[in-house]
Design an enzyme around this catalytic site. Sequence first.
Site, PDB file in Angstrom:
ATOM      1  N   ILE A  12       1.231  -1.088  -0.167  1.00 38.01           N
ATOM      2  CA  ILE A  12      -0.075  -0.313  -0.353  1.00 38.01           C
ATOM      3  C   ILE A  12       0.925   1.200  -0.240  1.00 38.01           C
ATOM      4  CG2 ILE A  12       0.007   0.108   2.367  1.00 38.01           C
ATOM      5  CD1 ILE A  12      -3.457   0.776   1.805  1.00 38.01           C
ATOM      6  N   ASN A  25      -2.889   0.951  15.619  1.00 33.87           N
ATOM      7  CA  ASN A  25      -3.117   0.840  16.622  1.00 33.87           C
ATOM      8  C   ASN A  25      -3.940   2.341  17.411  1.00 33.87           C
ATOM      9  OD1 ASN A  25      -1.068   1.579  18.784  1.00 33.87           O
ATOM     10  ND2 ASN A  25       0.011   0.089  17.703  1.00 33.87           N
ATOM     11  N   VAL A  34       1.279  -3.111   8.302  1.00 30.79           N
ATOM     12  CA  VAL A  34       0.871  -2.384   7.339  1.00 30.79           C
ATOM     13  C   VAL A  34       1.304  -1.026   7.845  1.00 30.79           C
ATOM     14  CG1 VAL A  34      -0.751  -1.799   8.036  1.00 30.79           C
ATOM     15  CG2 VAL A  34      -0.582  -1.518   5.453  1.00 30.79           C
ATOM     16  N   ASP A  35       1.436  -0.931   9.770  1.00 32.25           N
ATOM     17  CA  ASP A  35       1.538   0.144  10.375  1.00 32.25           C
ATOM     18  C   ASP A  35       2.558   0.931  10.346  1.00 32.25           C
ATOM     19  OD1 ASP A  35       0.954   2.429  11.890  1.00 32.25           O
ATOM     20  OD2 ASP A  35       0.844   1.348  14.030  1.00 32.25           O
ATOM     21  N   SER A 118      -7.443  -5.138  10.281  1.00 23.60           N
ATOM     22  CA  SER A 118      -7.533  -5.885  11.636  1.00 23.60           C
ATOM     23  C   SER A 118      -7.617  -7.227  10.999  1.00 23.60           C
ATOM     24  CB  SER A 118      -8.935  -5.648  12.244  1.00 23.60           C
ATOM     25  OG  SER A 118      -9.545  -4.749  13.489  1.00 23.60           O
ATOM     26  N   THR A 119      -6.718  -7.934   9.728  1.00 22.67           N
ATOM     27  CA  THR A 119      -6.959  -8.708   9.984  1.00 22.67           C
ATOM     28  C   THR A 119      -5.432  -9.818   9.754  1.00 22.67           C
ATOM     29  OG1 THR A 119      -6.610  -8.583   7.232  1.00 22.67           O
ATOM     30  CG2 THR A 119      -8.674  -8.810   8.178  1.00 22.67           C
TER      31      THR A 119
HETATM   32  N1  AR6 Z   1       0.618  -2.865   2.010  1.00 21.54           N
HETATM   33  C1  AR6 Z   1      -1.057  -3.611   2.044  1.00 21.54           C
HETATM   34  N2  AR6 Z   1      -0.964  -3.936   3.614  1.00 21.54           N
HETATM   35  C2  AR6 Z   1      -0.250  -4.478   4.038  1.00 21.54           C
HETATM   36  C3  AR6 Z   1       0.759  -4.466   4.246  1.00 21.54           C
HETATM   37  C4  AR6 Z   1       1.570  -3.441   3.523  1.00 21.54           C
HETATM   38  N3  AR6 Z   1       2.870  -2.774   3.526  1.00 21.54           N
HETATM   39  N4  AR6 Z   1       1.540  -5.042   5.113  1.00 21.54           N
HETATM   40  C5  AR6 Z   1       1.094  -5.649   5.784  1.00 21.54           C
HETATM   41  N5  AR6 Z   1       0.048  -5.332   5.347  1.00 21.54           N
HETATM   42  P1  AR6 Z   1      -1.555  -6.182   9.854  1.00 21.54           P
HETATM   43  P2  AR6 Z   1      -4.468  -4.872  12.064  1.00 21.54           P
HETATM   44  C6  AR6 Z   1      -2.033  -6.837   5.686  1.00 21.54           C
HETATM   45  O1  AR6 Z   1      -1.299  -6.821  10.710  1.00 21.54           O
HETATM   46  O2  AR6 Z   1      -4.591  -6.338  12.222  1.00 21.54           O
HETATM   47  C7  AR6 Z   1       0.482  -3.290  14.281  1.00 21.54           C
HETATM   48  O3  AR6 Z   1       1.146  -3.551  14.590  1.00 21.54           O
HETATM   49  C8  AR6 Z   1      -1.657  -7.389   6.301  1.00 21.54           C
HETATM   50  O4  AR6 Z   1      -1.411  -8.465   5.389  1.00 21.54           O
HETATM   51  O5  AR6 Z   1      -0.862  -4.743   9.366  1.00 21.54           O
HETATM   52  O6  AR6 Z   1      -5.187  -4.531  11.887  1.00 21.54           O
HETATM   53  C9  AR6 Z   1      -0.433  -2.026  14.166  1.00 21.54           C
HETATM   54  O7  AR6 Z   1      -0.033  -0.761  15.298  1.00 21.54           O
HETATM   55  C10 AR6 Z   1      -3.352  -7.377   6.777  1.00 21.54           C
HETATM   56  O8  AR6 Z   1      -3.588  -8.112   5.566  1.00 21.54           O
HETATM   57  O9  AR6 Z   1      -2.752  -5.241  11.035  1.00 21.54           O
HETATM   58  C11 AR6 Z   1      -1.308  -2.709  15.545  1.00 21.54           C
HETATM   59  O10 AR6 Z   1      -0.928  -2.926  16.936  1.00 21.54           O
HETATM   60  C12 AR6 Z   1      -3.439  -6.504   6.758  1.00 21.54           C
HETATM   61  O11 AR6 Z   1      -2.299  -5.877   6.279  1.00 21.54           O
HETATM   62  C13 AR6 Z   1      -1.585  -3.615  15.514  1.00 21.54           C
HETATM   63  O12 AR6 Z   1      -0.695  -4.275  13.907  1.00 21.54           O
HETATM   64  C14 AR6 Z   1      -3.680  -6.207   8.446  1.00 21.54           C
HETATM   65  O13 AR6 Z   1      -2.306  -6.474   9.397  1.00 21.54           O
HETATM   66  C15 AR6 Z   1      -3.472  -3.860  13.972  1.00 21.54           C
HETATM   67  O14 AR6 Z   1      -3.282  -4.789  13.053  1.00 21.54           O
END
Ligand code: AR6
Length: 172
Positions: A12, A25, A34-35, A118-119
């Site tokens: 993204i 978060n 992704v964060d 969230s996934t």
């Molecule tokens: N581009 C697009 N999607 C991505 C990328 C990227 N570069 N990297 C990961 N994803 P998550 P959550 C996808 O864990 O579940 C963080 O530590 C990933 O495969 O990023 O909402 C925050 O600070 C998944 O499909 O977010 C919070 O503490 C999606 O993004 C916590 O994680 C969301 O995965 C939030 O958890």
Amino acid sequence: MAGKITLVEGDITKLAVDAIVNAANPSLLGGGGVDGAIHRAAGPGLLAECKTLGGCPTGEARITAGHRLPARCVIHTVGPVWRGGGRGEPGLLASCYRRCFRLAREHGIRTVAFPAISTGVYGFPKDQAAAIAIREIQRALAENVGIIEVLLVCFNPETKKAYEAALAGTGE
Ligand code: AR6
């Protein structure tokens, strides 16, 4: 329908859209997933701006500039942690999408890219999350909030499959 939904694979942080959405978060001070990727790509200016915001409750959203990202803005939203589904998780996830679209409308955003909020770390089942995302996105597009394109970023094959199934279920 006023705008379209497009599935895209990849990172993204590379997308030159008006806004990318961050799955943050409540601290808004960065993390993994992704964060972490968004903060790394945007540079320290994003963290500095986030520090001025005072955090964000679950189900809400905040907006910042994109700093070194190709995207003009970042909409940070805090999805629910999955605790079995009986703690209001579906409603909170729907609220994330609604709050993002509200900010998008207020800021004249016409193209927006979402990760699957969230996934990842937060453990929300991908199929249920995809159904909620598609329902809320279609509702926002039908209300004509000024969006011409919503990109759904599929970072893994399971996410893409979940979106495809959700779109098929709604006749898109
Ligand atoms: N581009 C697009 N999607 C991505 C990328 C990227 N570069 N990297 C990961 N994803 P998550 P959550 C996808 O864990 O579940 C963080 O530590 C990933 O495969 O990023 O909402 C925050 O600070 C998944 O499909 O977010 C919070 O503490 C999606 O993004 C916590 O994680 C969301 O995965 C939030 O958890």
